[in-house]
Design a protein around this motif. Sequence first.
Motif, mmCIF file in Angstrom:
data_model
loop_
_atom_site.group_PDB
_atom_site.id
_atom_site.type_symbol
_atom_site.label_atom_id
_atom_site.label_comp_id
_atom_site.label_asym_id
_atom_site.label_seq_id
_atom_site.Cartn_x
_atom_site.Cartn_y
_atom_site.Cartn_z
ATOM 1 N N UNK A 191 38.727 42.995 43.737
ATOM 2 C CA UNK A 191 38.179 43.479 42.476
ATOM 3 C C UNK A 191 39.272 44.077 41.607
ATOM 4 N N UNK A 192 38.965 44.245 40.340
ATOM 5 C CA UNK A 192 39.854 44.904 39.388
ATOM 6 C C UNK A 192 41.187 44.188 39.226
ATOM 7 N N UNK A 193 41.236 42.908 39.522
ATOM 8 C CA UNK A 193 42.450 42.131 39.313
ATOM 9 C C UNK A 193 43.498 42.274 40.398
ATOM 10 N N UNK A 194 43.162 42.912 41.503
ATOM 11 C CA UNK A 194 44.098 43.073 42.610
ATOM 12 C C UNK A 194 44.105 41.850 43.517
ATOM 13 N N UNK A 195 45.235 41.628 44.170
ATOM 14 C CA UNK A 195 45.359 40.602 45.176
ATOM 15 C C UNK A 195 46.250 41.127 46.298
ATOM 16 N N UNK B 48 49.006 43.759 45.390
ATOM 17 C CA UNK B 48 49.712 43.499 44.136
ATOM 18 C C UNK B 48 48.736 43.454 42.969
ATOM 19 N N UNK B 49 49.313 43.750 41.798
ATOM 20 C CA UNK B 49 48.567 43.557 40.552
ATOM 21 C C UNK B 49 49.580 43.208 39.475
ATOM 22 N N UNK B 50 49.346 42.161 38.708
ATOM 23 C CA UNK B 50 50.346 41.708 37.723
ATOM 24 C C UNK B 50 50.549 42.685 36.572
ATOM 25 N N UNK C 265 38.660 47.286 47.990
ATOM 26 C CA UNK C 265 39.318 46.456 46.982
ATOM 27 C C UNK C 265 39.287 44.994 47.391
ATOM 28 N N UNK C 266 39.695 44.731 48.620
ATOM 29 C CA UNK C 266 39.724 43.368 49.121
ATOM 30 C C UNK C 266 39.898 43.395 50.638
ATOM 31 N N UNK C 267 39.726 42.213 51.234
ATOM 32 C CA UNK C 267 39.838 42.099 52.680
ATOM 33 C C UNK C 267 40.375 40.730 53.056
#
Lengths: 111, 117
Positions: free
Chosen positions: A60-64, A77-79, A47-49
């Motif tokens: 990706x997919x709007x995740x942070x 998190x995801x809004x 997803x992320x790093x």
Amino acid sequence: AQSVTQPDIHITVSEGASLELRCNYSYGATPYLFWYVQSPGQGLQLLLKYFSGDTLVQGIKGFEAEFKRSQSSFNLRKPSVHWSDAAEYFCAPNTGNQFYFGTGTSLTVIP
Amino acid sequence: GAGVSQSPSNKVTEKGKDVELRCDPISGHTALYWYRQSLGQGLEFLIYFQGNSAPDKSGLPSDRFSAERTGGSVSTLTIQRTQQEDSAVYLCASSFTGGNLAKNIQYFGAGTRLSVL
């Protein structure tokens, strides 16, 4: 000893609601930090790093996710959650010679 | 192929039998990992191969478990004299290693679901 904790085994949210998945780690030094997602019957996907620099990273997919050194945390998190986000989420700190994954958080999304 | 391929996708065996699980990594990836995922558990690291170096076997739970990687590509995980507690999903991942190992992104196969009756 090194460890990673995902305290929420299972989370249920309504579609469109915000989401936060927790991850805490205990390492001698700050590891490199990853979040992976596993959809049913699939392998894991990155997803992320976070390696360094800006502590808020986008994936990706709007995740942070936000790295907080003082709390040894790297929460995801995801809004606004979509039904397709229903999956298992794994936090994975990595020091290079050990490969750890958290026990995962299962996300259910209700319409 | 484009991704990591594992076979079989499902394997049912009887207690005491030996099983072999196969992993085809992404072409060009020098590192290969095996993990075990049991119900309600995270991923348990089993073994790691990097190029021609000796594998890191520190995660293998017993001497019934072994793995090899031939020609730096395909890997086989072998479980001898299977036990019911070996029932799990076995995941393989590969990565391209350049520089700091800790930064490697792992690409996973869909796994082999092993059921020991």
